[in-house]
Write a protein that holds these residues in place. Sequence first.
Motif, mmCIF file in Angstrom:
data_model
loop_
_atom_site.group_PDB
_atom_site.id
_atom_site.type_symbol
_atom_site.label_atom_id
_atom_site.label_comp_id
_atom_site.label_asym_id
_atom_site.label_seq_id
_atom_site.Cartn_x
_atom_site.Cartn_y
_atom_site.Cartn_z
ATOM 1 N N VAL A 1 -0.447 3.186 -11.674
ATOM 2 C CA VAL A 1 -1.152 2.703 -10.477
ATOM 3 C C VAL A 1 -1.116 3.761 -9.372
ATOM 4 O O VAL A 1 -1.260 3.456 -8.190
ATOM 5 C CB VAL A 1 -0.562 1.358 -9.978
ATOM 6 C CG1 VAL A 1 -0.849 0.243 -10.964
ATOM 7 C CG2 VAL A 1 0.943 1.477 -9.717
ATOM 8 N N ASP A 2 -0.898 5.019 -9.772
ATOM 9 C CA ASP A 2 -0.915 6.160 -8.843
ATOM 10 C C ASP A 2 0.127 6.059 -7.736
ATOM 11 O O ASP A 2 -0.131 6.420 -6.582
ATOM 12 C CB ASP A 2 -2.315 6.334 -8.226
ATOM 13 C CG ASP A 2 -3.347 6.729 -9.261
ATOM 14 O OD1 ASP A 2 -3.007 7.515 -10.160
ATOM 15 O OD2 ASP A 2 -4.481 6.231 -9.180
ATOM 16 N N VAL A 3 1.297 5.552 -8.081
ATOM 17 C CA VAL A 3 2.428 5.507 -7.155
ATOM 18 C C VAL A 3 3.539 6.367 -7.745
ATOM 19 O O VAL A 3 3.856 6.264 -8.931
ATOM 20 C CB VAL A 3 2.933 4.069 -6.934
ATOM 21 C CG1 VAL A 3 4.162 4.068 -6.030
ATOM 22 C CG2 VAL A 3 1.839 3.198 -6.334
ATOM 23 N N ARG A 4 4.123 7.238 -6.941
ATOM 24 C CA ARG A 4 5.167 8.143 -7.417
ATOM 25 C C ARG A 4 6.552 7.525 -7.274
ATOM 26 O O ARG A 4 6.833 6.871 -6.271
ATOM 27 C CB ARG A 4 5.147 9.452 -6.626
ATOM 28 C CG ARG A 4 3.933 10.333 -6.880
ATOM 29 C CD ARG A 4 4.053 11.626 -6.094
ATOM 30 N NE ARG A 4 4.007 11.407 -4.651
ATOM 31 C CZ ARG A 4 4.495 12.240 -3.746
ATOM 32 N NH1 ARG A 4 5.121 13.336 -4.112
ATOM 33 N NH2 ARG A 4 4.383 11.979 -2.462
ATOM 34 N N LEU A 5 7.380 7.731 -8.262
ATOM 35 C CA LEU A 5 8.798 7.427 -8.126
ATOM 36 C C LEU A 5 9.471 8.713 -7.676
ATOM 37 O O LEU A 5 9.585 9.665 -8.457
ATOM 38 C CB LEU A 5 9.400 6.933 -9.441
ATOM 39 C CG LEU A 5 10.901 6.609 -9.378
ATOM 40 C CD1 LEU A 5 11.169 5.432 -8.441
ATOM 41 C CD2 LEU A 5 11.452 6.313 -10.766
ATOM 42 N N LEU A 6 9.899 8.765 -6.413
ATOM 43 C CA LEU A 6 10.462 9.997 -5.861
ATOM 44 C C LEU A 6 11.910 10.224 -6.273
ATOM 45 O O LEU A 6 12.347 11.358 -6.447
ATOM 46 C CB LEU A 6 10.382 9.980 -4.333
ATOM 47 C CG LEU A 6 9.007 10.097 -3.691
ATOM 48 C CD1 LEU A 6 9.157 10.168 -2.183
ATOM 49 C CD2 LEU A 6 8.256 11.307 -4.203
ATOM 50 N N ASP A 7 12.660 9.138 -6.402
ATOM 51 C CA ASP A 7 14.085 9.309 -6.703
ATOM 52 C C ASP A 7 14.669 7.985 -7.146
ATOM 53 O O ASP A 7 14.099 6.906 -6.917
ATOM 54 C CB ASP A 7 14.836 9.817 -5.461
ATOM 55 C CG ASP A 7 16.092 10.606 -5.803
ATOM 56 O OD1 ASP A 7 16.541 10.544 -6.974
ATOM 57 O OD2 ASP A 7 16.624 11.289 -4.917
ATOM 58 N N HIS B 1 0.837 -1.213 0.000
ATOM 59 C CA HIS B 1 0.000 0.000 0.000
ATOM 60 C C HIS B 1 0.868 1.258 0.000
ATOM 61 O O HIS B 1 0.605 2.229 0.715
ATOM 62 C CB HIS B 1 -0.945 0.010 1.201
ATOM 63 C CG HIS B 1 -1.814 -1.209 1.290
ATOM 64 N ND1 HIS B 1 -2.866 -1.445 0.430
ATOM 65 C CD2 HIS B 1 -1.761 -2.276 2.126
ATOM 66 C CE1 HIS B 1 -3.443 -2.603 0.735
ATOM 67 N NE2 HIS B 1 -2.791 -3.130 1.749
ATOM 68 N N ALA B 2 1.909 1.218 -0.810
ATOM 69 C CA ALA B 2 2.847 2.328 -0.872
ATOM 70 C C ALA B 2 2.293 3.464 -1.729
ATOM 71 O O ALA B 2 1.626 3.230 -2.742
ATOM 72 C CB ALA B 2 4.183 1.859 -1.435
ATOM 73 N N ALA B 3 2.591 4.682 -1.320
ATOM 74 C CA ALA B 3 2.217 5.862 -2.100
ATOM 75 C C ALA B 3 3.377 6.337 -2.965
ATOM 76 O O ALA B 3 3.175 7.073 -3.931
ATOM 77 C CB ALA B 3 1.778 6.987 -1.170
ATOM 78 N N ALA B 4 4.575 5.922 -2.605
ATOM 79 C CA ALA B 4 5.761 6.370 -3.337
ATOM 80 C C ALA B 4 6.874 5.336 -3.211
ATOM 81 O O ALA B 4 6.867 4.502 -2.299
ATOM 82 C CB ALA B 4 6.235 7.719 -2.817
#
Length: 225
Positions: free
Chosen positions: A201-207, A166-169
């Motif tokens: 899938v609405d998950v951000r790759l932050l870095d 259930h990760a957001a990023a």
Amino acid sequence: MTPQIPHTKAERPRERLLAHGAHVLTSAELLAIILRTGIKGCDAVSLGHRLIKQFDGLRGLLSADALTLMSQEGLGAAKACEILAINELSRRALEEDLKAGMALDQPQRVKRYCAATLGHLPVEHCMALYLDNQLRLITCEEVSRGTLNQASVYPREIIKAALKHHAAAVILAHNHPSGVAEPSQSDLALTRHLKNALSLVDVRLLDHLIVAGASAVSLAERGQL
């Protein structure tokens, strides 16, 4: 009551640590406290100096594997295990902080953790850090282990794990055993591909961090994400 410690040469570092704090000791003296004893003709502090020099510094020593440590004169299985435990405890302490609420929105925090986890590895490893909505670490998982020059990373596996946790990023990190922390063209291509795949899938790759020893390059900081 302050413990009474015999005034022997081998135990002077312990005595100084108790009296003045660990910060006043040299690295060799701190290591001597862990080693406790030296070898014939070489006390614990001298052995500490020798080991630090042999491994080109504390980082090299603390990140060495068990077989390499035990191959050194004066280091048996017990002392090797103690050195390995120090490195792992340090890494877990960093991870504990990140899970306790230290948001991973500052690249330096991420770099420090990833360098502690990946910087010493002799072959290429890639890991993914899964974060919640507050950018707190949920978990960190290895996603590939490759040869000295290449690792295979499958975006679908990262997406599957992100949904499972259930990760957001997500933050991706991998090491360059060559010691050069510059991203390759394949690193940049993977970053773009993974970013696009996660966005579905609405998950951000932050870095995406490239780690080499104690240093790390952030693609987000460079505007290459």
